[in-house]
Every structure is written in C-alpha cells, then in structure tokens.
Motif scaffolding. Structure first.
Motif, PDB file in Angstrom:
ATOM      1  N   PHE A   1     -13.098 -40.428 -45.473  1.00 25.62           N
ATOM      2  CA  PHE A   1     -11.896 -40.091 -46.230  1.00 25.62           C
ATOM      3  C   PHE A   1     -10.704 -40.983 -45.884  1.00 25.62           C
ATOM      4  CE2 PHE A   1     -14.417 -36.373 -46.997  1.00 25.62           C
ATOM      5  CZ  PHE A   1     -14.053 -35.994 -48.290  1.00 25.62           C
ATOM      6  N   GLY A   2     -10.912 -41.960 -45.006  1.00 26.06           N
ATOM      7  CA  GLY A   2      -9.864 -42.913 -44.689  1.00 26.06           C
ATOM      8  C   GLY A   2      -8.718 -42.363 -43.856  1.00 26.06           C
ATOM      9  N   VAL A   3      -9.003 -41.400 -43.000  1.00 30.05           N
ATOM     10  CA  VAL A   3      -7.949 -40.833 -42.154  1.00 30.05           C
ATOM     11  C   VAL A   3      -8.285 -40.991 -40.661  1.00 30.05           C
ATOM     12  CG1 VAL A   3      -7.104 -39.194 -43.873  1.00 30.05           C
ATOM     13  CG2 VAL A   3      -8.982 -38.532 -42.353  1.00 30.05           C
ATOM     14  N   GLU A   4      -9.145 -41.952 -40.345  1.00 32.36           N
ATOM     15  CA  GLU A   4      -9.546 -42.126 -38.948  1.00 32.36           C
ATOM     16  C   GLU A   4      -8.415 -42.704 -38.117  1.00 32.36           C
ATOM     17  OE1 GLU A   4     -10.509 -46.111 -40.816  1.00 32.36           O
ATOM     18  OE2 GLU A   4     -10.675 -44.050 -41.432  1.00 32.36           O
ATOM     19  N   GLU A   5      -8.479 -42.422 -36.814  1.00 31.94           N
ATOM     20  CA  GLU A   5      -7.491 -42.959 -35.888  1.00 31.94           C
ATOM     21  C   GLU A   5      -7.942 -44.332 -35.430  1.00 31.94           C
ATOM     22  OE1 GLU A   5      -6.694 -40.253 -32.724  1.00 31.94           O
ATOM     23  OE2 GLU A   5      -6.567 -38.544 -34.069  1.00 31.94           O
ATOM     24  N   GLU A   6      -6.985 -45.141 -35.065  1.00 31.81           N
ATOM     25  CA  GLU A   6      -7.336 -46.494 -34.618  1.00 31.81           C
ATOM     26  C   GLU A   6      -7.632 -46.525 -33.156  1.00 31.81           C
ATOM     27  OE1 GLU A   6      -4.360 -49.241 -35.859  1.00 31.81           O
ATOM     28  OE2 GLU A   6      -4.391 -48.485 -37.892  1.00 31.81           O
TER      29      GLU A   6
ATOM     30  N   LYS B   1     -16.756 -26.217 -43.205  1.00 34.38           N
ATOM     31  CA  LYS B   1     -18.216 -26.040 -43.241  1.00 34.38           C
ATOM     32  C   LYS B   1     -18.846 -26.484 -41.927  1.00 34.38           C
ATOM     33  CE  LYS B   1     -22.268 -27.307 -45.946  1.00 34.38           C
ATOM     34  NZ  LYS B   1     -22.750 -28.103 -47.086  1.00 34.38           N
ATOM     35  N   LEU B   2     -18.414 -27.623 -41.402  1.00 39.21           N
ATOM     36  CA  LEU B   2     -18.925 -28.130 -40.131  1.00 39.21           C
ATOM     37  C   LEU B   2     -18.587 -27.179 -38.981  1.00 39.21           C
ATOM     38  CD1 LEU B   2     -20.284 -30.389 -38.491  1.00 39.21           C
ATOM     39  CD2 LEU B   2     -18.049 -31.521 -38.398  1.00 39.21           C
ATOM     40  N   VAL B   3     -17.351 -26.713 -38.938  1.00 42.51           N
ATOM     41  CA  VAL B   3     -16.933 -25.774 -37.888  1.00 42.51           C
ATOM     42  C   VAL B   3     -17.734 -24.479 -37.990  1.00 42.51           C
ATOM     43  CG1 VAL B   3     -15.034 -24.332 -37.074  1.00 42.51           C
ATOM     44  CG2 VAL B   3     -14.624 -26.725 -37.612  1.00 42.51           C
ATOM     45  N   THR B   4     -17.948 -24.003 -39.203  1.00 44.13           N
ATOM     46  CA  THR B   4     -18.703 -22.768 -39.405  1.00 44.13           C
ATOM     47  C   THR B   4     -20.124 -22.902 -38.880  1.00 44.13           C
ATOM     48  OG1 THR B   4     -17.368 -22.237 -41.348  1.00 44.13           O
ATOM     49  CG2 THR B   4     -19.482 -21.106 -41.126  1.00 44.13           C
ATOM     50  N   TRP B   5     -20.788 -23.998 -39.202  1.00 43.19           N
ATOM     51  CA  TRP B   5     -22.159 -24.202 -38.717  1.00 43.19           C
ATOM     52  C   TRP B   5     -22.204 -24.332 -37.202  1.00 43.19           C
ATOM     53  CZ3 TRP B   5     -26.298 -22.712 -40.887  1.00 43.19           C
ATOM     54  CH2 TRP B   5     -26.385 -22.642 -42.262  1.00 43.19           C
ATOM     55  N   CYS B   6     -21.238 -25.008 -36.622  1.00 39.80           N
ATOM     56  CA  CYS B   6     -21.196 -25.117 -35.158  1.00 39.80           C
ATOM     57  C   CYS B   6     -21.007 -23.745 -34.521  1.00 39.80           C
ATOM     58  CB  CYS B   6     -20.073 -26.059 -34.727  1.00 39.80           C
ATOM     59  SG  CYS B   6     -20.398 -27.795 -35.037  1.00 39.80           S
TER      60      CYS B   6
ATOM     61  N   ILE C   1     -19.668 -29.828 -28.887  1.00 42.25           N
ATOM     62  CA  ILE C   1     -18.396 -30.567 -28.851  1.00 42.25           C
ATOM     63  C   ILE C   1     -18.629 -32.029 -29.193  1.00 42.25           C
ATOM     64  CG2 ILE C   1     -16.564 -31.423 -27.343  1.00 42.25           C
ATOM     65  CD1 ILE C   1     -16.707 -28.719 -25.892  1.00 42.25           C
ATOM     66  N   PHE C   2     -19.634 -32.643 -28.575  1.00 40.68           N
ATOM     67  CA  PHE C   2     -19.943 -34.044 -28.864  1.00 40.68           C
ATOM     68  C   PHE C   2     -20.441 -34.221 -30.298  1.00 40.68           C
ATOM     69  CE2 PHE C   2     -20.105 -34.244 -24.203  1.00 40.68           C
ATOM     70  CZ  PHE C   2     -19.247 -35.316 -24.008  1.00 40.68           C
ATOM     71  N   PHE C   3     -21.265 -33.284 -30.775  1.00 41.55           N
ATOM     72  CA  PHE C   3     -21.755 -33.327 -32.148  1.00 41.55           C
ATOM     73  C   PHE C   3     -20.596 -33.245 -33.139  1.00 41.55           C
ATOM     74  CE2 PHE C   3     -23.029 -30.886 -35.916  1.00 41.55           C
ATOM     75  CZ  PHE C   3     -23.953 -31.761 -36.464  1.00 41.55           C
ATOM     76  N   TYR C   4     -19.685 -32.286 -32.913  1.00 43.82           N
ATOM     77  CA  TYR C   4     -18.537 -32.115 -33.801  1.00 43.82           C
ATOM     78  C   TYR C   4     -17.644 -33.362 -33.793  1.00 43.82           C
ATOM     79  CZ  TYR C   4     -14.168 -30.361 -35.699  1.00 43.82           C
ATOM     80  OH  TYR C   4     -13.025 -30.207 -36.449  1.00 43.82           O
ATOM     81  N   SER C   5     -17.408 -33.889 -32.622  1.00 45.90           N
ATOM     82  CA  SER C   5     -16.573 -35.081 -32.512  1.00 45.90           C
ATOM     83  C   SER C   5     -17.181 -36.252 -33.280  1.00 45.90           C
ATOM     84  CB  SER C   5     -16.391 -35.455 -31.038  1.00 45.90           C
ATOM     85  OG  SER C   5     -15.709 -36.663 -30.920  1.00 45.90           O
ATOM     86  N   ASN C   6     -18.479 -36.427 -33.137  1.00 45.68           N
ATOM     87  CA  ASN C   6     -19.172 -37.507 -33.832  1.00 45.68           C
ATOM     88  C   ASN C   6     -19.107 -37.316 -35.341  1.00 45.68           C
ATOM     89  OD1 ASN C   6     -20.822 -39.588 -34.583  1.00 45.68           O
ATOM     90  ND2 ASN C   6     -22.685 -38.712 -33.757  1.00 45.68           N
ATOM     91  N   ARG C   7     -19.424 -36.114 -35.814  1.00 42.82           N
ATOM     92  CA  ARG C   7     -19.424 -35.844 -37.258  1.00 42.82           C
ATOM     93  C   ARG C   7     -18.016 -35.934 -37.850  1.00 42.82           C
ATOM     94  NH1 ARG C   7     -24.162 -33.898 -39.715  1.00 42.82           N
ATOM     95  NH2 ARG C   7     -22.805 -34.070 -41.515  1.00 42.82           N
ATOM     96  N   MET C   8     -17.006 -35.475 -37.113  1.00 47.82           N
ATOM     97  CA  MET C   8     -15.642 -35.569 -37.622  1.00 47.82           C
ATOM     98  C   MET C   8     -15.168 -37.012 -37.670  1.00 47.82           C
ATOM     99  SD  MET C   8     -14.446 -32.900 -38.901  1.00 47.82           S
ATOM    100  CE  MET C   8     -12.802 -33.515 -39.168  1.00 47.82           C
ATOM    101  N   GLY C   9     -15.625 -37.822 -36.721  1.00 49.33           N
ATOM    102  CA  GLY C   9     -15.301 -39.243 -36.774  1.00 49.33           C
ATOM    103  C   GLY C   9     -15.848 -39.887 -38.041  1.00 49.33           C
ATOM    104  N   LYS C  10     -17.083 -39.529 -38.394  1.00 46.63           N
ATOM    105  CA  LYS C  10     -17.686 -40.058 -39.621  1.00 46.63           C
ATOM    106  C   LYS C  10     -16.963 -39.527 -40.853  1.00 46.63           C
ATOM    107  CE  LYS C  10     -22.267 -40.677 -37.655  1.00 46.63           C
ATOM    108  NZ  LYS C  10     -23.671 -40.235 -37.664  1.00 46.63           N
TER     109      LYS C  10
END
Length: 85
Positions: A80-85, A15-20, A66-75
């Motif tokens: 969902f508990g799959v973030e990188e350290e 959904k996020l990729v589609t909107w971007c 790109i920055f918006f997507y990166s920020n939203r994907m980080g959140k």
C-alpha cells in the motif's frame, strides 16, 4: 492514500490481527486448558505435552506470532506504499 485504499489496508490489518489472536487463543486456552488431558498422553522432552503448552508453548507461539505479524505487516505496508524507510 486514497480513502478506498485506507479502508482496504485497515480491513486487511484487522483480518491479520484477528487470525493471530485466534491462533494464540487456540494455543494458550485450547491446548493449555481445554485439551490438556488428551495432550498429556503425549510426551515432549520428558514433559507432558498439555503441561508444556500451558507453561511454555503459548509463550513460544506468542513470540512466533509477533515475528509473523511484523513480517506480514511489512509486506502489507509495501503493497500500500506506507512502509517506513
């Protein structure tokens, strides 16, 4: 991650990729090609706005997306508990 969580994570990612992609298409194709004549009535820094979108605006919007997507994907990753350290 549970199967239901994986599906929800992927659904929200798509959904996020589609909107971007929609925003990028509207800015690059819509403003730069389809609406160039009405936008050329407006001037931005001495250049016609339609020309600016066709030459520079779509690239600036792409970098901002790109920055918006990166920020939203980080959140989303943290949610969902799959973030990188």
């Amino acid at each position: 991650m549970v199967d239901k969580s994986r599906k929800e994570y992927w659904r929200r990612n798509v959904k996020l990729v589609t909107w971007c992609m929609i925003v990028w298409f509207v800015v690059s194709f819509g403003f730069g090609i389809l609406l160039v004549h009405p936008l050329n009535a407006i001037s931005l820094g001495g250049y016609k706005l339609g020309f600016w979108f066709a030459q520079q605006g779509s690239m600036y919007i792409f970098v901002a997306l790109i920055f918006f997507y990166s920020n939203r994907m980080g959140k989303l990753d943290k949610e969902f508990g799959v973030e990188e350290e």
